[in-house]
Design a protein around this motif. Structure first.
Motif, short mmCIF file in Angstrom:
data_model
loop_
_atom_site.label_atom_id
_atom_site.label_comp_id
_atom_site.label_asym_id
_atom_site.label_seq_id
_atom_site.Cartn_x
_atom_site.Cartn_y
_atom_site.Cartn_z
N ASP A 58 1.59 -44.81 10.97
CA ASP A 58 0.66 -45.91 11.19
C ASP A 58 0.86 -46.49 12.58
N LYS A 59 -0.20 -47.04 13.12
CA LYS A 59 -0.15 -47.59 14.47
C LYS A 59 0.25 -49.06 14.46
N ILE A 60 1.12 -49.42 15.36
CA ILE A 60 1.36 -50.82 15.67
C ILE A 60 0.33 -51.22 16.71
N THR A 61 -0.44 -52.26 16.44
CA THR A 61 -1.49 -52.67 17.38
C THR A 61 -0.93 -53.69 18.35
N LEU A 62 -1.18 -53.46 19.64
CA LEU A 62 -0.59 -54.24 20.72
C LEU A 62 -1.66 -54.95 21.53
N GLY A 63 -1.43 -56.23 21.81
CA GLY A 63 -2.26 -56.97 22.74
C GLY A 63 -1.44 -57.32 23.97
N VAL A 64 -2.09 -57.49 25.09
CA VAL A 64 -1.41 -57.78 26.36
C VAL A 64 -1.88 -59.12 26.88
N LEU B 70 2.27 -47.01 26.52
CA LEU B 70 1.07 -46.27 26.11
C LEU B 70 1.36 -44.89 25.53
N PRO B 71 2.36 -44.16 26.01
CA PRO B 71 2.60 -42.82 25.44
C PRO B 71 3.15 -42.84 24.01
N PHE B 72 3.64 -43.96 23.51
CA PHE B 72 4.17 -44.00 22.15
C PHE B 72 3.04 -43.71 21.15
N GLN B 73 3.24 -42.70 20.32
CA GLN B 73 2.18 -42.27 19.41
C GLN B 73 1.92 -43.26 18.29
N ASP B 74 2.90 -44.13 18.01
CA ASP B 74 2.73 -45.08 16.90
C ASP B 74 2.32 -46.46 17.37
N VAL B 75 1.90 -46.57 18.64
CA VAL B 75 1.48 -47.86 19.21
C VAL B 75 0.10 -47.69 19.82
N GLN B 76 -0.77 -48.66 19.59
CA GLN B 76 -2.12 -48.62 20.16
C GLN B 76 -2.41 -49.95 20.83
N CYS B 77 -2.62 -49.93 22.14
CA CYS B 77 -3.04 -51.14 22.85
C CYS B 77 -4.52 -51.35 22.63
#
Length: 437
Positions: free
Chosen positions: A44-50, A65-72
């Motif tokens: 599952d993706k961890i959703t990231l805000g900046v 950004l390259p982490f497959q389990d993280v989505q900005c």
């Protein structure tokens, strides 16, 4: 925008922020982190805000950004040019146009689908934005210095505990191989009994002159009120928003001492196994600030006239920026951002693994990975709020001693200066109400 539009937008922000801060215990763990049965779901993706995307944030984000389990999924910045550059970076990486932009970061925090935030604004915003993010139910990776006053650091750490959030300070050298190895050598007793720790810092400065006032740009180009945030008001000048705020008392921290001190003092704290305390005595001079721990170990903050140039005689120049040295009665170890480690005596140098990987001290990938992994386990990070609190307060205490040009004694439990009202006044600053523009 009409007065009616402004009022409606402000009402929306107040309502949405209030809703986002009402985080129940059931929402402490991000929903994307766990599967329906409550077990960790690694795919599952961890959703990231900046929040705040300048040069440093871009560096951080490129490592994440390259982490497959993280989505900005979203970026907030008060400057349109930086928002647009950030969106280009993110969308180009994912091959879509999905990254959502916000001028006001409170709109980003109001989104229930965002699990974590990367905060890399100017220093003046770090603690306030981190606190609001935690209260909105987000885990936080904050660039350093995480608070520009002692009071900021205290409130930030307390908030993370109260809201049960995962926090990582951007003192990434805690996760860089050569620094970790140097600390390991000190902890293993190979240097004998530690007696002196050296932390490199800039020569402190006190500066608060104003640049000439210029006409403010349109709010959607650069929101000057939001750019200033908690800092005292001053007229707009384009140099500030381009990075010229650095070194200014209102915008920076600890007379610039924390620019490197947040890293180097932190590493010395770690080497001395003092993450739960800090030095009790701070003595300033023109060359350094000498601090003493209750266990007798001395911490020396060395002022480097050319921190990015020749660093002798204090440190070995080829070892790179942010050098530290740990000295015991049987030897010493020094390292810096080049990744190289130098140890005396020579017999200890020969014990270093030949194949030890060198990673530049600016690299954040391992530190970021630690943050996201701890989001899943809900464990404390390498540079958690308590680690940050003690090392940052020690750095601020040293800066205050330099500002006042006298010896200060700090109670490490109360985090107060002993019998010095003037020094205690400098533990905090007044803040501006940025919520009304």
């Amino acid at each position: 925008m009409t007065a009616s539009d402004k009022s409606s937008r402000r009402d929306f922000l107040v309502a949405s922020t209030a809703a986002a801060t009402a985080v129940s215990l059931a929402n402490i763990v991000p929903s994307t982190v766990f599967a329906a049965d409550g077990q960790v779901a690694p795919n599952d993706k961890i959703t990231l805000g900046v929040i705040g995307i300048g040069p440093r944030c871009t560096y951080d984000l490129k490592a994440m950004l390259p982490f497959q389990d993280v989505q900005c999924v979203a970026i907030a910045d008060v400057q349109a040019s930086r928002r647009d550059a950030g969106k280009t970076l993110v969308d180009s990486h994912y091959g879509n146009a999905d990254c959502v932009l916000y001028q006001d970061f409170r709109e980003l925090l109001a989104r229930k689908d965002i699990d974590a935030v990367l905060i890399a604004t100017g220093d003046r915003w770090h603690s306030a934005a981190s606190i609001l993010a935690a209260e909105a139910g987000k885990d936080v990776y904050s660039e350093k210095p995480c608070g520009i006053t002692i009071a900021d650091c205290q409130k930030l750490a307390d908030t993370m505990h109260r809201e049960q959030r995962v926090f990582q300070a951007g003192t990434q050298r805690r996760s860089v191989a050569n620094y970790k190895k140097a600390v390991e050598i000190a902890h293993a007793g190979k240097l004998g009994k530690l007696h002196t720790l050296h932390a490199s810092v800039y020569k402190p400065v006190l500066e608060n002159s104003w640049l000439p006032g210029e006409a403010e740009p349109a709010q959607d180009v650069c929101d000057w009120n939001m750019w200033l945030g908690p800092a005292a008001w001053r007229p707009y000048n384009k140099k500030y928003v381009g990075g010229g705020w650095r070194g200014q008392w209102d915008f920076d921290s600890g007379a610039r001492l924390l620019d490197w001190g947040a890293h180097t003092v932190d590493l010395c704290q770690w080497a001395n196994q003092s993450d739960d305390t800090m030095p009790i005595e701070y003595v300033p001079s023109n060359e350094n600030i000498v601090c003493h721990y209750a266990n007798g170990v001395k911490l020396v903050l060395d002022f480097l006239p050319q921190p990015f140039g020749k660093r002798e005689p204090h440190y070995i120049t080829r070892l790179g920026t942010c050098p530290v040295r740990f000295v015991g009665d049987q030897g010493w170890v020094e390292t810096g951002d080049s990744g190289e480690i130098v140890i005396e005596p020579e017999s200890l140098q020969k014990q270093l693994p030949d194949a030890m990987k060198r990673v530049n001290g600016l690299d954040v990938s391992t530190h970021a990975r630690n943050f996201f992994d701890c989001m899943r386990t809900r464990q404390m990070t390498a540079a958690n709020q308590d680690v940050m609190r003690r090392s940052h307060i020690a750095s601020h205490a040293a800066a205050i001693a330099w500002i006042l040009q006298r010896k200060l004694t700090l109670d490490p439990v109360k985090e107060e200066f002993v019998n010095d009202d003037e020094a205690n006044l400098l533990r905090s600053r007044g803040t501006r109400d940025w919520t009304v523009s």
